[in-house]
Write an enzyme that holds these catalytic residues in place. Structure first.
Site, PDB file in Angstrom:
ATOM      1  N   CYS A  69      -1.602 -13.073   2.090  1.00  0.00           N
ATOM      2  CA  CYS A  69      -1.889 -12.888   0.930  1.00  0.00           C
ATOM      3  C   CYS A  69      -1.703 -11.294   1.616  1.00  0.00           C
ATOM      4  O   CYS A  69      -1.142 -10.049   1.189  1.00  0.00           O
ATOM      5  CB  CYS A  69      -2.350 -12.720  -0.366  1.00  0.00           C
ATOM      6  SG  CYS A  69      -4.117 -12.317  -0.601  1.00  0.00           S
ATOM      7  N   HIS A 108      -7.648 -10.926  -2.978  1.00  0.00           N
ATOM      8  CA  HIS A 108      -5.893 -11.530  -3.638  1.00  0.00           C
ATOM      9  C   HIS A 108      -5.102  -9.938  -3.038  1.00  0.00           C
ATOM     10  O   HIS A 108      -5.705  -9.086  -3.907  1.00  0.00           O
ATOM     11  CB  HIS A 108      -5.629 -12.055  -4.434  1.00  0.00           C
ATOM     12  CG  HIS A 108      -3.888 -12.316  -4.118  1.00  0.00           C
ATOM     13  ND1 HIS A 108      -3.622 -13.227  -3.422  1.00  0.00           N
ATOM     14  CD2 HIS A 108      -3.009 -11.936  -5.269  1.00  0.00           C
ATOM     15  CE1 HIS A 108      -2.778 -12.631  -3.939  1.00  0.00           C
ATOM     16  NE2 HIS A 108      -2.116 -12.180  -4.951  1.00  0.00           N
ATOM     17  N   ASP A 126       4.657  -9.579  -6.065  1.00  0.00           N
ATOM     18  CA  ASP A 126       3.629 -11.026  -5.019  1.00  0.00           C
ATOM     19  C   ASP A 126       4.901 -12.131  -4.278  1.00  0.00           C
ATOM     20  O   ASP A 126       4.771 -12.815  -4.474  1.00  0.00           O
ATOM     21  CB  ASP A 126       2.158 -11.395  -6.481  1.00  0.00           C
ATOM     22  CG  ASP A 126       1.637 -12.226  -4.855  1.00  0.00           C
ATOM     23  OD1 ASP A 126       1.608 -12.310  -3.971  1.00  0.00           O
ATOM     24  OD2 ASP A 126       0.179 -12.959  -5.755  1.00  0.00           O
TER      25      ASP A 126
END
Length: 270
Positions: A69, A108, A126
């Site tokens: 991520c 994250h 995202d």
């Protein structure tokens, strides 16, 4: 350091209008998610992934690799800012798979994107969640608004918090219920905080990312590699599981099905 946009767009197979519009944001996120796999190979071979834009460009754009991520969303944010979007970075807690009441660390990274000249809400972007529940397109940051996109239903809800900052929760519709994916707050995450979370994920002895993971979103399904276990999920949710033949089998699958050119030393743990 700027990203070579021509090379990046070629990497994700995108040839749209290079203007900071909502339509461009949507198509860019979808193209990135389909083109660039989620993987943590650097951590498995014992290095902390660099979040310098030049290094991310060399690895992901020209190096036939993916990332996790922090890498995906750092690169994507740099691209969006070059195109003229306003991007805020926020760290969050992955709730998917958590036990009831479990509080996980902020491992994250998500992006809140504002389209120039738009009067509506910011959008949650995202490209680094990886799983088959991930956002394929940005989600308007309007609490309770349900958005169905490409077969997935998501919404954001607000939770009351002990502190002064409300908690946003990204949820996905699963059967007859909503399931939490990620929670986050809108306090800014400056680069040192992101670097610290990246280092923690890559080095902590109990980090789940010390074991090989790779995921790839397909137009009609999903691939997931956990150690030596490969799961292929079709568009209708039907899954088949295959146990690979050690390091050689894993390398072959990474190259042929994930499009990843793995470096030497990838030794998956079962």
């Amino acid at each position: 350091m700027s990203v070579d946009l021509d090379k990046y767009f070629a990497r994700i197979g995108w040839d749209g209008e290079r203007a900071p519009t909502l339509a461009t944001l949507r198509s860019l996120q979808h193209a990135h998610v389909l083109a660039v796999p989620f993987e943590n190979i650097d951590v498995v071979v014992g290095t902390v992934p660099s979040l310098e834009v030049a290094d991310l460009e060399a690895k992901i754009v020209t190096g036939s690799r993916g990332g996790y991520c922090f890498e995906h969303n750092t690169l994507f944010a740099a691209v969006l800012e070059q195109l003229g979007y306003e991007v805020a970075r926020h760290t969050g807690r992955v709730r998917a798979g958590a036990r009831p009441g479990e509080i996980r660390p902020r491992t994250h990274l998500v992006l809140a994107v504002r389209v120039p000249g738009a009067t509506g809400a910011r959008h949650l972007a995202d490209v680094g969640f990886g799983s088959r529940d991930a956002l394929l397109e940005p989600l308007p940051m309007v609490p309770g608004l349900v958005r169905e996109g490409r077969g997935r239903r998501h919404r954001l809800v607000l939770e009351e918090a002990d502190g002064p900052v409300p908690v946003w929760v990204l949820q996905i519709r699963s059967g007859d219920a909503w399931r939490d994916l990620v929670s986050f707050t809108l306090d800014p995450a400056p680069p040192p905080d992101i670097d610290l979370a990246n280092w923690y994920v890559a080095t902590h002895p109990r980090s789940p990312f010390r074991r090989l993971f790779a995921q790839r979103t397909l137009a009609d399904g999903h691939l997931s590699l956990d150690g030596t276990t490969l799961t292929r999920t079709a568009g209708d949710g039907t899954a088949t599981v295959e146990e690979l033949d050690g390091e050689r089998g894993v390398r072959e699958v990474l190259e042929s099905e994930f499009g990843i050119a793995p470096p030497p030393g990838v030794r998956p743990r079962r």
